[in-house]
Design a protein around this motif. Structure first.
Motif, mmCIF file in Angstrom:
data_model
loop_
_atom_site.group_PDB
_atom_site.id
_atom_site.type_symbol
_atom_site.label_atom_id
_atom_site.label_comp_id
_atom_site.label_asym_id
_atom_site.label_seq_id
_atom_site.Cartn_x
_atom_site.Cartn_y
_atom_site.Cartn_z
ATOM 1 N N GLY A 286 -5.534 5.500 -1.369
ATOM 2 C CA GLY A 286 -4.489 5.025 -0.455
ATOM 3 C C GLY A 286 -3.552 4.048 -1.147
ATOM 4 O O GLY A 286 -2.335 4.089 -0.952
ATOM 5 N N THR B 170 -1.291 6.101 -3.567
ATOM 6 C CA THR B 170 -0.196 6.811 -2.903
ATOM 7 C C THR B 170 0.853 5.852 -2.364
ATOM 8 O O THR B 170 2.043 6.151 -2.414
ATOM 9 C CB THR B 170 -0.717 7.736 -1.781
ATOM 10 O OG1 THR B 170 -1.454 6.971 -0.847
ATOM 11 C CG2 THR B 170 -1.558 8.859 -2.332
ATOM 12 N N CYS C 201 3.677 12.886 -7.787
ATOM 13 C CA CYS C 201 3.201 13.575 -6.581
ATOM 14 C C CYS C 201 3.449 15.069 -6.734
ATOM 15 O O CYS C 201 4.595 15.512 -6.687
ATOM 16 C CB CYS C 201 3.924 13.060 -5.341
ATOM 17 S SG CYS C 201 3.464 11.402 -4.876
ATOM 18 N N ALA D 195 2.785 16.888 0.983
ATOM 19 C CA ALA D 195 2.017 15.635 1.045
ATOM 20 C C ALA D 195 2.922 14.440 0.796
ATOM 21 O O ALA D 195 2.798 13.402 1.457
ATOM 22 C CB ALA D 195 0.883 15.663 0.024
ATOM 23 N N ARG E 114 3.470 11.503 3.598
ATOM 24 C CA ARG E 114 3.092 10.114 3.297
ATOM 25 C C ARG E 114 4.318 9.206 3.271
ATOM 26 O O ARG E 114 4.266 8.077 3.751
ATOM 27 C CB ARG E 114 2.345 10.071 1.957
ATOM 28 C CG ARG E 114 1.782 8.717 1.621
ATOM 29 C CD ARG E 114 0.596 8.372 2.497
ATOM 30 N NE ARG E 114 -0.054 7.214 1.912
ATOM 31 C CZ ARG E 114 -0.672 6.291 2.604
ATOM 32 N NH1 ARG E 114 -0.776 6.387 3.899
ATOM 33 N NH2 ARG E 114 -1.220 5.261 2.004
ATOM 34 N N GLU F 179 5.258 8.536 6.791
ATOM 35 C CA GLU F 179 4.273 7.631 7.394
ATOM 36 C C GLU F 179 4.514 6.186 6.977
ATOM 37 O O GLU F 179 4.480 5.278 7.809
ATOM 38 C CB GLU F 179 2.876 8.071 6.969
ATOM 39 C CG GLU F 179 1.751 7.187 7.452
ATOM 40 C CD GLU F 179 0.414 7.587 6.847
ATOM 41 O OE1 GLU F 179 -0.462 6.706 6.761
ATOM 42 O OE2 GLU F 179 0.243 8.744 6.450
#
Length: 142
Positions: free
Chosen positions: A67, A70, A97, A102, A106, A109
């Motif tokens: 986490g 990322t 990445c 993804a 992310r 988010e």
């Protein structure tokens, strides 16, 4: 039998040693965010088991090692998009990445909007930056 304070001192020394190892992991993630990293390799680098690293890293920093990785990648990608030199695909690849889906999920988010929209908004909002000196003021006498 050891004195009770020795056991506390030994436990504190171990805790400090573990925190130093966690800091080395975090520093490695900060340095090598664009490279393929996995928790097993990070744990091996500091002599810990992967599960132990995951638990202790989360306790120390509030996020798992993956986490945190990322989040650093998205942070760097946002900086690339702000400067305007790279498009979304180039920024995604520059931070390591491999999956566009993804990355988009992310990014949305963490930032609150998709990367393409972020790039459009930031480019419109940011114009040339001019540095001005503050006007000189006379000292006030009381």
């Amino acid at each position: 039998m050891c004195h009770p304070s020795w056991a506390r001192a030994r436990a504190e020394a171990q805790r400090l040693s573990d925190l130093a190892r966690l800091r080395r992991v975090r520093d490695r993630i900060d340095r090598e965010y664009a490279r393929p990293l996995d928790v097993v390799a990070l744990a091996r680098g500091v002599g810990m088991a992967a599960g132990q690293l995951g638990r202790e890293f989360r306790l120390a920093y509030g996020d798992s090692p993956y986490g945190y990785l990322t989040a650093r990648r998205i942070e760097r990608a946002a900086a690339f998009l702000r400067c305007g030199a790279l498009g979304v695909a180039e920024a995604r690849l520059a931070v390591g990445c491999p999956s566009p889906a993804a990355f988009d999920a992310r990014f949305t988010e963490l930032v609150g909007m998709p990367p393409a929209e972020y790039r459009r908004r930031v480019r419109r909002a940011v114009g040339p930056v001019r540095i001005r000196e503050a006007p000189a003021t006379e000292p006030q006498l009381a």
